[in-house]
Design an enzyme around this catalytic site. Structure first.
Site, short mmCIF file in Angstrom:
data_model
loop_
_atom_site.label_atom_id
_atom_site.label_comp_id
_atom_site.label_asym_id
_atom_site.label_seq_id
_atom_site.Cartn_x
_atom_site.Cartn_y
_atom_site.Cartn_z
N LYS A 1 0.95 -1.36 0.00
CA LYS A 1 0.07 -0.17 0.00
C LYS A 1 0.83 1.16 0.05
CE LYS A 1 -4.06 -2.31 2.15
NZ LYS A 1 -4.98 -2.47 2.92
N CYS B 1 -8.45 -6.43 -14.95
CA CYS B 1 -7.48 -7.02 -14.38
C CYS B 1 -6.46 -7.63 -15.47
CB CYS B 1 -7.70 -8.25 -13.31
SG CYS B 1 -9.21 -7.72 -12.33
N GLY C 1 -9.94 1.33 0.34
CA GLY C 1 -10.08 -0.11 0.89
C GLY C 1 -11.40 -0.64 0.40
N ARG D 1 -11.40 -12.96 8.91
CA ARG D 1 -12.61 -12.45 8.98
C ARG D 1 -13.46 -12.91 7.76
NH1 ARG D 1 -13.34 -6.85 6.75
NH2 ARG D 1 -11.09 -6.49 6.30
N CYS E 1 -8.85 -14.27 -0.13
CA CYS E 1 -9.20 -12.92 -1.20
C CYS E 1 -7.81 -12.59 -1.60
CB CYS E 1 -10.35 -12.12 -0.70
SG CYS E 1 -11.66 -12.82 -0.04
N CYS E 2 -7.63 -12.07 -2.83
CA CYS E 2 -6.45 -11.31 -3.02
C CYS E 2 -6.75 -9.89 -2.16
CB CYS E 2 -6.16 -11.09 -4.43
SG CYS E 2 -7.74 -10.17 -5.44
#
Lengths: 381, 138
Positions: free
Chosen positions: A19, A83, A118, A190, A201-202
Protein backbone atom coordinates in the site's frame (compact mmCIF):
# COMPACT_ATOMS: atom_id res chain seq x y z
CA UNK A 1 0.54 -15.28 -35.43
CA UNK A 2 1.17 -15.71 -39.14
CA UNK A 3 3.77 -13.41 -40.61
CA UNK A 4 5.16 -12.16 -37.31
CA UNK A 5 8.91 -12.05 -36.71
CA UNK A 6 10.30 -13.33 -33.43
CA UNK A 7 9.71 -11.18 -30.34
CA UNK A 8 11.60 -11.41 -27.03
CA UNK A 9 11.44 -9.92 -23.56
CA UNK A 10 14.90 -8.57 -22.75
CA UNK A 11 14.40 -6.74 -19.47
CA UNK A 12 12.04 -6.70 -16.52
CA UNK A 13 11.44 -4.85 -13.28
CA UNK A 14 8.82 -4.35 -10.62
CA UNK A 15 8.32 -2.65 -7.28
CA UNK A 16 7.25 -4.55 -4.20
CA UNK A 17 3.45 -4.69 -4.21
CA UNK A 18 2.13 -2.98 -1.07
CA UNK A 19 0.00 0.00 0.00
CA UNK A 20 1.51 3.31 -1.12
CA UNK A 21 -1.21 5.87 -0.46
CA UNK A 22 1.28 8.73 -0.29
CA UNK A 23 2.92 8.13 -3.66
CA UNK A 24 1.60 9.24 -7.03
CA UNK A 25 0.82 6.75 -9.76
CA UNK A 26 3.74 8.23 -11.68
CA UNK A 27 6.16 7.50 -8.86
CA UNK A 28 4.96 3.88 -8.62
CA UNK A 29 5.54 3.33 -12.32
CA UNK A 30 8.86 5.14 -12.69
CA UNK A 31 10.85 2.81 -10.46
CA UNK A 32 9.60 -0.28 -12.31
CA UNK A 33 10.31 1.27 -15.71
CA UNK A 34 13.84 2.42 -14.86
CA UNK A 35 14.67 -1.03 -13.43
CA UNK A 36 13.37 -2.79 -16.54
CA UNK A 37 15.16 -0.50 -18.97
CA UNK A 38 18.46 -0.81 -17.09
CA UNK A 39 18.01 -4.60 -16.90
CA UNK A 40 17.63 -4.73 -20.68
CA UNK A 41 20.79 -2.73 -21.41
CA UNK A 42 18.82 -0.75 -24.00
CA UNK A 43 19.57 3.00 -24.03
CA UNK A 44 16.33 4.86 -23.29
CA UNK A 45 16.56 6.60 -26.67
CA UNK A 46 15.95 3.25 -28.40
CA UNK A 47 12.51 2.80 -26.86
CA UNK A 48 10.09 3.60 -29.67
CA UNK A 49 6.67 3.09 -28.02
CA UNK A 50 5.10 2.44 -24.65
CA UNK A 51 2.01 0.47 -23.72
CA UNK A 52 0.59 1.08 -20.25
CA UNK A 53 -2.04 -1.25 -18.75
CA UNK A 54 -4.20 0.11 -15.92
CA UNK A 55 -7.87 -0.27 -15.02
CA UNK A 56 -8.34 2.64 -12.61
CA UNK A 57 -5.20 4.72 -13.18
CA UNK A 58 -7.11 7.50 -14.91
CA UNK A 59 -6.37 9.61 -17.95
CA UNK A 60 -2.91 9.52 -19.51
CA UNK A 61 -1.54 7.05 -16.95
CA UNK A 62 1.40 6.17 -19.20
CA UNK A 63 2.33 9.81 -19.72
CA UNK A 64 2.10 10.54 -15.98
CA UNK A 65 4.66 7.80 -15.42
CA UNK A 66 6.99 8.53 -18.33
CA UNK A 67 7.10 12.34 -18.49
CA UNK A 68 9.49 12.81 -15.57
CA UNK A 69 11.87 10.12 -16.78
CA UNK A 70 12.02 11.63 -20.26
CA UNK A 71 10.29 8.82 -22.12
CA UNK A 72 7.66 10.89 -23.93
CA UNK A 73 7.59 12.13 -27.52
CA UNK A 74 6.88 8.51 -28.50
CA UNK A 75 3.52 6.81 -29.07
CA UNK A 76 2.00 5.91 -25.69
CA UNK A 77 -1.03 3.65 -25.68
CA UNK A 78 -3.03 3.37 -22.46
CA UNK A 79 -4.86 0.05 -22.19
CA UNK A 80 -7.79 -0.95 -19.99
CA UNK A 81 -9.13 -4.49 -19.81
CA UNK A 82 -9.76 -4.52 -16.06
CA UNK A 83 -7.40 -7.05 -14.40
CA UNK A 84 -6.14 -8.15 -17.84
CA UNK A 85 -4.88 -4.64 -18.65
CA UNK A 86 -1.17 -5.38 -18.20
CA UNK A 87 -1.21 -8.58 -20.22
CA UNK A 88 -3.32 -6.94 -22.92
CA UNK A 89 -0.76 -4.11 -23.07
CA UNK A 90 1.99 -6.70 -23.56
CA UNK A 91 0.05 -8.26 -26.44
CA UNK A 92 -0.29 -4.93 -28.22
CA UNK A 93 3.46 -4.38 -27.90
CA UNK A 94 4.23 -7.89 -29.19
CA UNK A 95 1.97 -7.41 -32.22
CA UNK A 96 3.49 -4.04 -33.06
CA UNK A 97 7.08 -5.26 -32.68
CA UNK A 98 6.28 -8.58 -34.34
CA UNK A 99 4.95 -6.86 -37.46
CA UNK A 100 7.86 -4.46 -37.64
CA UNK A 101 6.17 -1.24 -36.55
CA UNK A 102 8.82 -0.92 -33.81
CA UNK A 103 12.01 -2.75 -32.83
CA UNK A 104 11.84 -1.97 -29.10
CA UNK A 105 8.82 -1.19 -26.93
CA UNK A 106 8.15 -0.71 -23.23
CA UNK A 107 5.23 -2.38 -21.44
CA UNK A 108 4.01 -1.16 -18.04
CA UNK A 109 1.33 -2.45 -15.71
CA UNK A 110 0.29 -0.18 -12.84
CA UNK A 111 -2.51 0.27 -10.33
CA UNK A 112 -3.12 2.24 -7.15
CA UNK A 113 -6.15 0.75 -5.42
CA UNK A 114 -5.45 2.59 -2.16
CA UNK A 115 -6.91 5.72 -3.80
CA UNK A 116 -10.32 4.08 -3.18
CA UNK A 117 -9.71 3.73 0.55
CA UNK A 118 -10.10 -0.04 0.87
CA UNK A 119 -13.06 -2.40 0.58
CA UNK A 120 -14.17 -4.08 -2.62
CA UNK A 121 -13.05 -2.75 -6.01
CA UNK A 122 -15.59 -0.17 -7.20
CA UNK A 123 -17.36 -1.59 -10.24
CA UNK A 124 -19.56 0.16 -12.82
CA UNK A 125 -22.78 1.10 -10.97
CA UNK A 126 -24.80 1.05 -14.19
CA UNK A 127 -24.18 -2.70 -14.39
CA UNK A 128 -27.42 -4.65 -13.75
CA UNK A 129 -25.98 -6.93 -11.05
CA UNK A 130 -23.62 -4.34 -9.52
CA UNK A 131 -26.64 -2.06 -9.04
CA UNK A 132 -28.21 -4.80 -6.88
CA UNK A 133 -25.13 -5.35 -4.76
CA UNK A 134 -22.86 -7.70 -6.73
CA UNK A 135 -19.20 -7.40 -5.76
CA UNK A 136 -16.27 -9.39 -7.19
CA UNK A 137 -15.77 -11.56 -4.08
CA UNK A 138 -19.46 -12.53 -4.25
CA UNK A 139 -19.21 -13.55 -7.91
CA UNK A 140 -16.35 -15.90 -7.09
CA UNK A 141 -17.98 -17.06 -3.84
CA UNK A 142 -21.04 -18.20 -5.79
CA UNK A 143 -18.77 -20.11 -8.16
CA UNK A 144 -17.13 -21.71 -5.12
CA UNK A 145 -20.46 -22.60 -3.55
CA UNK A 146 -21.65 -24.24 -6.78
CA UNK A 147 -18.31 -26.05 -7.25
CA UNK A 148 -18.42 -27.32 -3.66
CA UNK A 149 -21.95 -28.57 -4.29
CA UNK A 150 -21.15 -30.29 -7.60
CA UNK A 151 -17.78 -31.82 -6.67
CA UNK A 152 -17.89 -32.26 -2.91
CA UNK A 153 -14.91 -30.16 -1.82
CA UNK A 154 -14.92 -28.06 1.36
CA UNK A 155 -13.94 -24.52 2.31
CA UNK A 156 -10.89 -26.05 4.05
CA UNK A 157 -9.88 -27.55 0.68
CA UNK A 158 -10.09 -24.11 -0.91
CA UNK A 159 -8.03 -22.66 1.93
CA UNK A 160 -5.13 -24.92 0.89
CA UNK A 161 -4.66 -22.66 -2.17
CA UNK A 162 -4.02 -19.74 0.13
CA UNK A 163 -1.65 -21.75 2.33
CA UNK A 164 0.38 -22.84 -0.73
CA UNK A 165 0.55 -19.40 -2.31
CA UNK A 166 1.43 -17.58 0.90
CA UNK A 167 4.25 -20.08 1.40
CA UNK A 168 5.63 -19.32 -2.06
CA UNK A 169 5.13 -15.58 -1.57
CA UNK A 170 7.27 -15.81 1.54
CA UNK A 171 10.25 -16.38 -0.78
CA UNK A 172 9.37 -13.43 -3.04
CA UNK A 173 10.83 -10.09 -1.92
CA UNK A 174 8.35 -8.29 -4.21
CA UNK A 175 5.25 -9.96 -2.74
CA UNK A 176 2.77 -7.92 -0.70
CA UNK A 177 2.52 -10.77 1.84
CA UNK A 178 5.74 -12.59 2.72
CA UNK A 179 4.55 -14.57 5.72
CA UNK A 180 3.59 -18.23 5.81
CA UNK A 181 0.05 -18.89 7.08
CA UNK A 182 -1.64 -22.04 8.40
CA UNK A 183 -5.00 -23.49 7.38
CA UNK A 184 -6.37 -22.46 10.79
CA UNK A 185 -5.26 -18.86 10.25
CA UNK A 186 -6.85 -18.77 6.79
CA UNK A 187 -10.16 -20.15 8.03
CA UNK A 188 -10.05 -18.01 11.17
CA UNK A 189 -9.65 -14.71 9.30
CA UNK A 190 -12.67 -12.40 9.03
CA UNK A 191 -15.60 -13.45 6.80
CA UNK A 192 -15.83 -11.43 3.59
CA UNK A 193 -18.48 -13.32 1.62
CA UNK A 194 -19.48 -16.83 2.49
CA UNK A 195 -17.46 -19.17 2.19
CA UNK A 196 -14.52 -16.77 1.69
CA UNK A 197 -12.68 -15.43 4.69
CA UNK A 198 -10.22 -12.57 4.15
CA UNK A 199 -7.34 -14.89 3.29
CA UNK A 200 -9.35 -16.57 0.52
CA UNK A 201 -9.24 -13.20 -1.24
CA UNK A 202 -6.44 -11.27 -2.91
CA UNK A 203 -5.61 -8.06 -0.99
CA UNK A 204 -6.10 -4.40 -1.87
CA UNK A 205 -2.82 -2.81 -2.79
CA UNK A 206 -0.71 -0.84 -5.23
CA UNK A 207 2.07 -1.81 -7.58
CA UNK A 208 3.86 -1.47 -10.87
CA UNK A 209 5.81 -3.78 -13.17
CA UNK A 210 7.49 -3.31 -16.53
CA UNK A 211 9.11 -5.33 -19.30
CA UNK A 212 11.08 -4.41 -22.43
CA UNK A 213 9.98 -6.10 -25.65
CA UNK A 214 12.27 -6.29 -28.72
CA UNK A 215 12.40 -8.09 -32.02
CA UNK A 216 14.62 -11.16 -31.74
CA UNK A 217 17.17 -9.62 -34.14
CA UNK A 218 17.50 -6.42 -32.11
CA UNK A 219 17.40 -8.37 -28.83
CA UNK A 220 20.70 -10.03 -29.80
CA UNK A 221 22.40 -6.60 -29.74
CA UNK A 222 21.65 -6.24 -26.05
CA UNK A 223 21.46 -9.64 -24.39
CA UNK A 224 22.61 -13.23 -24.61
CA UNK A 225 19.61 -14.30 -22.54
CA UNK A 226 16.42 -13.20 -24.30
CA UNK A 227 13.12 -14.80 -23.25
CA UNK A 228 11.01 -15.64 -26.28
CA UNK A 229 7.34 -14.73 -26.54
CA UNK A 230 5.94 -17.92 -28.03
CA UNK A 231 2.32 -16.89 -27.95
CA UNK A 232 -0.10 -14.24 -26.75
CA UNK A 233 -3.88 -14.36 -26.63
CA UNK A 234 -6.68 -11.98 -25.75
CA UNK A 235 -10.42 -12.47 -25.87
CA UNK A 236 -13.62 -11.14 -24.35
CA UNK A 237 -16.45 -12.96 -22.58
CA UNK A 238 -19.63 -14.12 -24.37
CA UNK A 239 -23.26 -14.30 -23.24
CA UNK A 240 -24.19 -17.91 -22.52
CA UNK A 241 -27.60 -18.60 -20.99
CA UNK A 242 -27.49 -20.97 -17.98
CA UNK A 243 -23.68 -21.03 -18.08
CA UNK A 244 -21.89 -23.73 -16.03
CA UNK A 245 -20.48 -21.69 -13.15
CA UNK A 246 -17.89 -24.36 -12.34
CA UNK A 247 -16.15 -24.16 -15.71
CA UNK A 248 -14.70 -20.75 -16.60
CA UNK A 249 -15.60 -20.57 -20.30
CA UNK A 250 -13.35 -17.62 -21.17
CA UNK A 251 -10.23 -19.38 -19.89
CA UNK A 252 -11.21 -22.75 -21.37
CA UNK A 253 -11.70 -21.13 -24.77
CA UNK A 254 -8.56 -18.97 -24.52
CA UNK A 255 -6.31 -21.84 -23.52
CA UNK A 256 -7.62 -24.10 -26.26
CA UNK A 257 -7.03 -21.43 -28.92
CA UNK A 258 -3.56 -20.55 -27.62
CA UNK A 259 -2.43 -24.19 -27.38
CA UNK A 260 -3.68 -24.83 -30.94
CA UNK A 261 -2.02 -21.73 -32.36
CA UNK A 262 1.31 -22.11 -30.57
CA UNK A 263 1.71 -25.88 -30.79
CA UNK A 264 2.52 -25.87 -27.06
CA UNK A 265 0.20 -27.89 -24.81
CA UNK A 266 -0.43 -28.07 -21.05
CA UNK A 267 1.88 -31.11 -20.80
CA UNK A 268 4.76 -28.93 -22.09
CA UNK A 269 4.46 -26.31 -19.34
CA UNK A 270 7.08 -26.05 -16.58
CA UNK A 271 5.19 -23.37 -14.67
CA UNK A 272 2.06 -21.24 -14.71
CA UNK A 273 1.18 -17.89 -13.21
CA UNK A 274 -2.64 -17.85 -13.04
CA UNK A 275 -5.38 -15.51 -11.89
CA UNK A 276 -5.91 -16.68 -8.29
CA UNK A 277 -7.95 -13.62 -7.27
CA UNK A 278 -9.83 -15.95 -4.90
CA UNK A 279 -8.96 -19.49 -3.82
CA UNK A 280 -11.62 -21.21 -5.98
CA UNK A 281 -10.17 -19.50 -9.04
CA UNK A 282 -6.88 -21.39 -8.90
CA UNK A 283 -8.64 -24.77 -8.62
CA UNK A 284 -10.89 -23.97 -11.56
CA UNK A 285 -7.96 -22.67 -13.61
CA UNK A 286 -5.97 -25.90 -13.15
CA UNK A 287 -8.89 -27.51 -14.97
CA UNK A 288 -9.52 -24.80 -17.55
CA UNK A 289 -5.84 -24.72 -18.55
CA UNK A 290 -5.80 -28.50 -19.00
CA UNK A 291 -3.64 -29.36 -15.97
CA UNK A 292 -6.47 -31.43 -14.42
CA UNK A 293 -9.86 -32.77 -15.50
CA UNK A 294 -13.03 -30.85 -14.61
CA UNK A 295 -13.81 -31.48 -10.95
CA UNK A 296 -10.39 -32.97 -10.14
CA UNK A 297 -8.32 -29.83 -9.58
CA UNK A 298 -8.14 -30.33 -5.82
CA UNK A 299 -6.26 -33.62 -6.29
CA UNK A 300 -3.39 -31.79 -8.00
CA UNK A 301 -3.17 -29.37 -5.10
CA UNK A 302 -3.43 -32.01 -2.36
CA UNK A 303 -0.69 -34.09 -4.05
CA UNK A 304 1.65 -31.08 -3.96
CA UNK A 305 1.99 -31.08 -7.74
CA UNK A 306 1.38 -27.32 -8.03
CA UNK A 307 3.91 -26.35 -5.36
CA UNK A 308 7.59 -25.77 -6.15
CA UNK A 309 9.10 -29.22 -6.61
CA UNK A 310 5.82 -30.57 -7.97
CA UNK A 311 5.01 -31.61 -11.51
CA UNK A 312 3.60 -28.21 -12.53
CA UNK A 313 4.28 -25.35 -10.10
CA UNK A 314 1.47 -22.77 -10.21
CA UNK A 315 2.02 -19.24 -8.94
CA UNK A 316 5.62 -19.61 -7.72
CA UNK A 317 5.53 -15.83 -7.14
CA UNK A 318 2.80 -16.30 -4.56
CA UNK A 319 0.09 -15.42 -7.06
CA UNK A 320 -2.51 -12.70 -6.63
CA UNK A 321 -3.31 -14.04 -3.17
CA UNK A 322 0.19 -13.44 -1.81
CA UNK A 323 1.99 -11.19 -4.29
CA UNK A 324 -1.09 -8.95 -4.36
CA UNK A 325 -3.41 -7.75 -7.10
CA UNK A 326 -3.00 -4.15 -8.20
CA UNK A 327 -5.19 -4.88 -11.19
CA UNK A 328 -3.27 -3.68 -14.25
CA UNK A 329 0.09 -4.49 -12.70
CA UNK A 330 -0.62 -8.17 -12.10
CA UNK A 331 -0.39 -9.28 -15.73
CA UNK A 332 3.03 -7.70 -16.11
CA UNK A 333 4.22 -8.95 -12.70
CA UNK A 334 3.39 -12.46 -13.89
CA UNK A 335 5.61 -11.87 -16.93
CA UNK A 336 8.40 -10.61 -14.66
CA UNK A 337 8.14 -13.81 -12.59
CA UNK A 338 8.15 -16.04 -15.66
CA UNK A 339 11.08 -14.09 -17.17
CA UNK A 340 13.15 -14.48 -14.00
CA UNK A 341 12.26 -18.15 -13.55
CA UNK A 342 13.21 -18.97 -17.14
CA UNK A 343 16.56 -17.20 -16.65
CA UNK A 344 17.27 -19.00 -13.36
CA UNK A 345 17.11 -15.81 -11.29
CA UNK A 346 14.38 -16.73 -8.81
CA UNK A 347 16.54 -17.64 -5.83
CA UNK A 348 14.77 -19.57 -3.08
CA UNK A 349 11.68 -20.13 -5.23
CA UNK A 350 13.53 -21.23 -8.40
CA UNK A 351 11.87 -23.97 -10.44
CA UNK A 352 14.73 -26.14 -11.68
CA UNK A 353 15.11 -26.29 -15.44
CA UNK A 354 12.07 -24.14 -16.23
CA UNK A 355 11.89 -23.58 -20.00
CA UNK A 356 8.20 -23.02 -20.78
CA UNK A 357 5.95 -20.65 -18.80
CA UNK A 358 2.30 -19.71 -19.17
CA UNK A 359 0.80 -16.54 -17.67
CA UNK A 360 -2.96 -16.05 -17.35
CA UNK A 361 -5.12 -13.15 -16.14
CA UNK A 362 -8.85 -12.59 -16.43
CA UNK A 363 -10.48 -9.19 -16.36
CA UNK A 364 -13.34 -7.84 -14.36
CA UNK A 365 -16.97 -8.63 -13.80
CA UNK A 366 -19.87 -7.44 -15.90
CA UNK A 367 -23.30 -9.04 -15.92
CA UNK A 368 -23.71 -12.16 -17.99
CA UNK A 369 -20.07 -12.81 -18.87
CA UNK A 370 -17.69 -15.28 -17.24
CA UNK A 371 -15.27 -12.36 -17.31
CA UNK A 372 -14.92 -9.33 -19.54
CA UNK A 373 -11.47 -10.30 -20.73
CA UNK A 374 -8.85 -13.04 -20.56
CA UNK A 375 -5.24 -12.73 -21.64
CA UNK A 376 -2.61 -15.46 -21.86
CA UNK A 377 1.10 -15.35 -22.70
CA UNK A 378 3.56 -18.17 -23.40
CA UNK A 379 7.24 -17.50 -22.70
CA UNK A 380 10.06 -19.91 -23.57
CA UNK A 381 13.83 -20.18 -23.50
CA UNK B 1 -43.52 21.60 9.74
CA UNK B 2 -42.59 20.63 6.23
CA UNK B 3 -40.45 17.65 5.35
CA UNK B 4 -39.04 16.55 2.06
CA UNK B 5 -39.65 12.87 1.44
CA UNK B 6 -36.59 11.12 -0.05
CA UNK B 7 -36.92 10.13 -3.68
CA UNK B 8 -37.99 6.47 -3.92
CA UNK B 9 -36.99 4.79 -7.12
CA UNK B 10 -37.67 1.36 -8.58
CA UNK B 11 -34.72 -0.61 -9.94
CA UNK B 12 -34.79 -2.32 -13.30
CA UNK B 13 -37.98 -0.87 -14.80
CA UNK B 14 -37.06 -2.24 -18.23
CA UNK B 15 -37.32 -5.78 -16.94
CA UNK B 16 -39.44 -5.59 -13.76
CA UNK B 17 -42.75 -3.96 -12.81
CA UNK B 18 -43.19 -2.93 -9.16
CA UNK B 19 -45.96 -4.59 -7.15
CA UNK B 20 -49.40 -3.23 -8.03
CA UNK B 21 -50.56 -3.61 -4.41
CA UNK B 22 -48.66 -2.79 -1.21
CA UNK B 23 -48.13 -6.46 -0.22
CA UNK B 24 -48.05 -7.81 -3.74
CA UNK B 25 -45.17 -9.24 -5.73
CA UNK B 26 -43.34 -7.51 -8.59
CA UNK B 27 -43.44 -8.92 -12.12
CA UNK B 28 -40.30 -9.91 -13.97
CA UNK B 29 -40.01 -9.89 -17.76
CA UNK B 30 -37.57 -11.60 -20.09
CA UNK B 31 -37.21 -11.50 -23.86
CA UNK B 32 -37.58 -14.22 -26.45
CA UNK B 33 -36.59 -14.08 -30.10
CA UNK B 34 -37.92 -16.04 -33.09
CA UNK B 35 -34.90 -18.37 -32.92
CA UNK B 36 -35.82 -19.30 -29.35
CA UNK B 37 -33.17 -17.40 -27.35
CA UNK B 38 -34.34 -16.32 -23.91
CA UNK B 39 -32.68 -13.19 -22.54
CA UNK B 40 -32.74 -11.68 -19.03
CA UNK B 41 -32.74 -8.82 -18.21
CA UNK B 42 -35.05 -7.77 -21.05
CA UNK B 43 -33.63 -5.62 -23.84
CA UNK B 44 -35.07 -4.59 -27.20
CA UNK B 45 -32.82 -6.58 -29.47
CA UNK B 46 -31.54 -10.16 -29.27
CA UNK B 47 -27.76 -10.06 -28.66
CA UNK B 48 -27.24 -13.15 -30.80
CA UNK B 49 -29.17 -12.44 -34.02
CA UNK B 50 -30.30 -8.79 -33.65
CA UNK B 51 -33.98 -9.74 -34.02
CA UNK B 52 -36.51 -7.88 -31.87
CA UNK B 53 -37.07 -9.58 -28.51
CA UNK B 54 -40.67 -10.22 -27.50
CA UNK B 55 -41.20 -9.21 -23.88
CA UNK B 56 -42.81 -11.98 -21.82
CA UNK B 57 -43.71 -12.45 -18.16
CA UNK B 58 -41.62 -14.79 -16.02
CA UNK B 59 -43.02 -17.11 -13.32
CA UNK B 60 -43.07 -15.80 -9.77
CA UNK B 61 -40.76 -18.52 -8.39
CA UNK B 62 -37.45 -20.24 -9.17
CA UNK B 63 -34.68 -22.32 -7.59
CA UNK B 64 -31.33 -21.25 -6.15
CA UNK B 65 -28.46 -22.12 -8.51
CA UNK B 66 -25.88 -20.66 -6.16
CA UNK B 67 -25.73 -18.06 -3.38
CA UNK B 68 -23.48 -16.20 -1.00
CA UNK B 69 -23.82 -13.93 2.03
CA UNK B 70 -21.95 -10.66 1.52
CA UNK B 71 -20.28 -9.02 4.52
CA UNK B 72 -18.21 -6.35 2.70
CA UNK B 73 -19.83 -4.09 0.13
CA UNK B 74 -20.05 -0.44 -0.98
CA UNK B 75 -21.54 1.92 1.63
CA UNK B 76 -24.99 2.09 0.06
CA UNK B 77 -25.64 -1.61 0.73
CA UNK B 78 -26.64 -2.84 4.21
CA UNK B 79 -24.39 -5.76 5.14
CA UNK B 80 -24.75 -8.62 5.64
CA UNK B 81 -27.06 -9.48 2.77
CA UNK B 82 -27.65 -12.66 0.80
CA UNK B 83 -27.58 -12.81 -3.01
CA UNK B 84 -28.19 -15.66 -5.41
CA UNK B 85 -28.47 -16.69 -8.99
CA UNK B 86 -32.03 -17.98 -9.37
CA UNK B 87 -32.91 -20.42 -12.17
CA UNK B 88 -36.39 -19.69 -13.54
CA UNK B 89 -38.71 -22.25 -15.19
CA UNK B 90 -38.43 -20.21 -18.39
CA UNK B 91 -34.69 -21.10 -18.63
CA UNK B 92 -33.20 -17.76 -17.63
CA UNK B 93 -31.01 -17.08 -14.60
CA UNK B 94 -31.73 -14.01 -12.46
CA UNK B 95 -29.33 -12.39 -10.02
CA UNK B 96 -31.16 -11.07 -6.95
CA UNK B 97 -30.94 -10.31 -3.27
CA UNK B 98 -32.53 -13.05 -1.17
CA UNK B 99 -34.81 -12.51 1.79
CA UNK B 100 -34.28 -15.22 4.40
CA UNK B 101 -34.62 -15.27 8.20
CA UNK B 102 -31.42 -17.26 8.78
CA UNK B 103 -28.89 -17.04 5.91
CA UNK B 104 -27.14 -20.15 7.29
CA UNK B 105 -30.12 -22.19 6.07
CA UNK B 106 -29.64 -21.21 2.42
CA UNK B 107 -29.05 -24.18 0.12
CA UNK B 108 -28.55 -24.76 -3.60
CA UNK B 109 -31.81 -26.07 -5.03
CA UNK B 110 -34.11 -24.23 -2.59
CA UNK B 111 -37.34 -22.85 -3.99
CA UNK B 112 -37.65 -19.08 -3.84
CA UNK B 113 -40.60 -16.77 -4.53
CA UNK B 114 -40.57 -13.30 -6.06
CA UNK B 115 -40.88 -10.38 -3.65
CA UNK B 116 -39.48 -6.86 -3.42
CA UNK B 117 -37.77 -4.53 -0.99
CA UNK B 118 -35.06 -1.92 -0.51
CA UNK B 119 -31.98 -3.11 -2.37
CA UNK B 120 -29.73 -0.14 -1.51
CA UNK B 121 -29.86 3.39 -0.13
CA UNK B 122 -28.26 6.06 -2.29
CA UNK B 123 -27.69 9.71 -1.35
CA UNK B 124 -31.06 10.50 -2.93
CA UNK B 125 -32.81 7.86 -0.84
CA UNK B 126 -33.81 4.18 -0.81
CA UNK B 127 -34.01 2.22 -4.04
CA UNK B 128 -36.52 -0.65 -4.21
CA UNK B 129 -36.17 -3.65 -6.46
CA UNK B 130 -37.22 -7.22 -7.04
CA UNK B 131 -35.91 -9.86 -4.66
CA UNK B 132 -36.63 -13.50 -3.96
CA UNK B 133 -37.79 -14.92 -0.66
CA UNK B 134 -37.06 -18.41 0.60
CA UNK B 135 -40.39 -20.22 0.76
CA UNK B 136 -41.55 -21.13 4.24
CA UNK B 137 -41.43 -24.82 5.05
CA UNK B 138 -44.91 -26.25 5.67
Amino acid sequence: MHGMRGVDIIGAGMIRFAKYPNKTLGELGQEAVVTAVRDSGVPKSRIQAAYCGTATGGMLAGQRILRDIGLTGIPIVNVDNACSSGSAALREAVIAVGFGVYDVALVIGVEQLTRFGGGTIPLETEDFEVAQGMVMPALYAMRARRYMHDFGISADDLALVSVKNRKMGASNPKAQFQKVVTLEEVQGSRMITDPFTLMHCCPTGDGAAAVIVASSDVARQFTTTPVHVSGTHLTSGVLINERDMTSPEITVRSAKELYEESGIGPEDLDMCEVHDAFTIAEIMYYEALGLAKHGEGIELLRAGETAIGGKIPVNPSGGLLSRGHPLGASGVAQLVEAYEQLLGRSGARQIDGAKVALTHVTGGGITGLDHGACSLTLLTV
Amino acid sequence: MTTTAPTETWFGAHTADPPSEPDGAPTLFAGRCPAGHHVFPYQDMCPHDWEPLERFKLSDHGTIHSYTIIHTAPKNFAVPYAVAYVDMPERVRCFAQIVVDDPATLRIGQSVTLTSGVIRTDAAGPVHGYKFRVEEKA
